[in-house]
Design an enzyme around this catalytic site. Sequence first.
Site, mmCIF file in Angstrom:
data_model
loop_
_atom_site.group_PDB
_atom_site.id
_atom_site.type_symbol
_atom_site.label_atom_id
_atom_site.label_comp_id
_atom_site.label_asym_id
_atom_site.label_seq_id
_atom_site.Cartn_x
_atom_site.Cartn_y
_atom_site.Cartn_z
ATOM 1 N N HIS A 47 0.828 -1.211 0.000
ATOM 2 C CA HIS A 47 0.000 0.000 0.000
ATOM 3 C C HIS A 47 0.860 1.258 0.000
ATOM 4 O O HIS A 47 0.909 1.972 -0.980
ATOM 5 C CB HIS A 47 -1.008 0.035 1.155
ATOM 6 C CG HIS A 47 -1.925 -1.140 1.191
ATOM 7 N ND1 HIS A 47 -2.746 -1.471 0.148
ATOM 8 C CD2 HIS A 47 -2.141 -2.081 2.159
ATOM 9 C CE1 HIS A 47 -3.434 -2.557 0.455
ATOM 10 N NE2 HIS A 47 -3.077 -2.965 1.661
ATOM 11 N N ASP B 71 -5.248 -8.217 -3.314
ATOM 12 C CA ASP B 71 -5.527 -7.990 -1.901
ATOM 13 C C ASP B 71 -6.792 -8.693 -1.432
ATOM 14 O O ASP B 71 -6.802 -9.886 -1.211
ATOM 15 C CB ASP B 71 -5.576 -6.478 -1.645
ATOM 16 C CG ASP B 71 -5.509 -6.111 -0.172
ATOM 17 O OD1 ASP B 71 -5.637 -7.006 0.686
ATOM 18 O OD2 ASP B 71 -5.338 -4.923 0.138
#
Length: 447
Positions: A262, A313
């Site tokens: 991220h 994810d």
Amino acid sequence: MRTIPNARTWHPDGWQDGVKLDVDAHGHITAGRHGGTTDQRVLPGIANLHSHAFQRAMAGMGERQTNPADSFWTWRETMYRFAARFTPETLHAVAAQLYAEMLEAGYTTVCEFHYLHHAPDGKPYEDPAAMSRALVAAARETGIRLTLLPVLYMTGGFDGRALGERQKRFGHDVEGYLRLLDALRNEEGPLVRVDCALHSLRAVPEAAMTEVLAALPSDSRIHVHIAEQTAEVDECVERRGARPVQWLLDQADVGPLWTLVHATHLDDAEVRRVAASGATVAICPTTEANLGDGLFRLRDFLDAGGRWGIGSDSHISVSPVEELRWLEYGQRLVTRRRNIAATERFPSVGESLLHHVASSAGDSTGHPIGGLYEGEYADALVLDVAAAQLAGAQDEDAIDRWVFSGNRPLVREAWVGGKCVVDNGRHYRSDLVAHNYRAAMERLLAD
């Protein structure tokens, strides 16, 4: 000797005409031979740098408002409730379905960031590695290349508080975690390697991080969630006197074998320092959008020379095309400009995006992959050039049309280690895998 069919093949150095890729018994490319002109087009397989396989089963189930200020933190409560229902058997079935979907979409390698270790009450299974082995079995069943990243998860926040009841199945002490890594190394082979994941700075105390890093083999890959939400950044500043990425770069020898997952909320100095470190940032645009996390500073990171890849994810989408497209589109929305990822070397946005994910794949996954070069694994995608979206495609627009021309999957074949695991757009075990997945979902959703 096996051969990936004669095709016009894309490398990070550009298109090459009529290449046949020879593959040895271990799945490595031994040579690329000219086979004459052809209309077929082959790309390197895509590495998915961040996956939580169990969350595939809850995709689309967190979209009802539970709080007027719904955010990642309220979504996490739904995720915890769902996670509590998994067994090794249901995890295997869900992961196999996910991995088959990944292969059909164009992912040929997955980094599995795995923290669902124990039984729901926090007690280890008779085999403490049972949940991890379920993922390895799913990868072998489907033929995807796997970097298994067992996660160290120790505390519930930067203040060092104990894990909550719903987090207990995630937890290890350092000794238990290192034993898990050792136990899983006997699973390694051409399709599977085992590396390290630190869940986050809030979940791994400084002393534990130092001890684990010192115990790892020198070629270990290290993945970590970091700077995903502003609340995490604020709490790190309050408790450790520095922003998360700043603190990590100051405390650890972060380099090309690290993947920062991220890294959404970076200041200018952190952008420059991460780029200079050689670490890869795993950007997960569809999940980051779904959770309302924010946008990665892509253009600034590119200008600093940073390395990055993509991950699916939470699997709200299982499509590398959608991750790449929305990475670019998010930047366009905030800048009100077009073609943000284009560079002088790659004026094509699609080729620039593909170049970056190919270039980071080997260091982030630990597998020799990414460019379809001699000595790398023969992990490749054959595009469906008969599809209307690719009619008349030329070198200068073929990748852009693959990424930006719609939502129909345009992967006709997927090859992993020289073995064709997707043909005519379907995984070779898709019917059986889907049957087992449906049965697992019935158990997971039963009252």
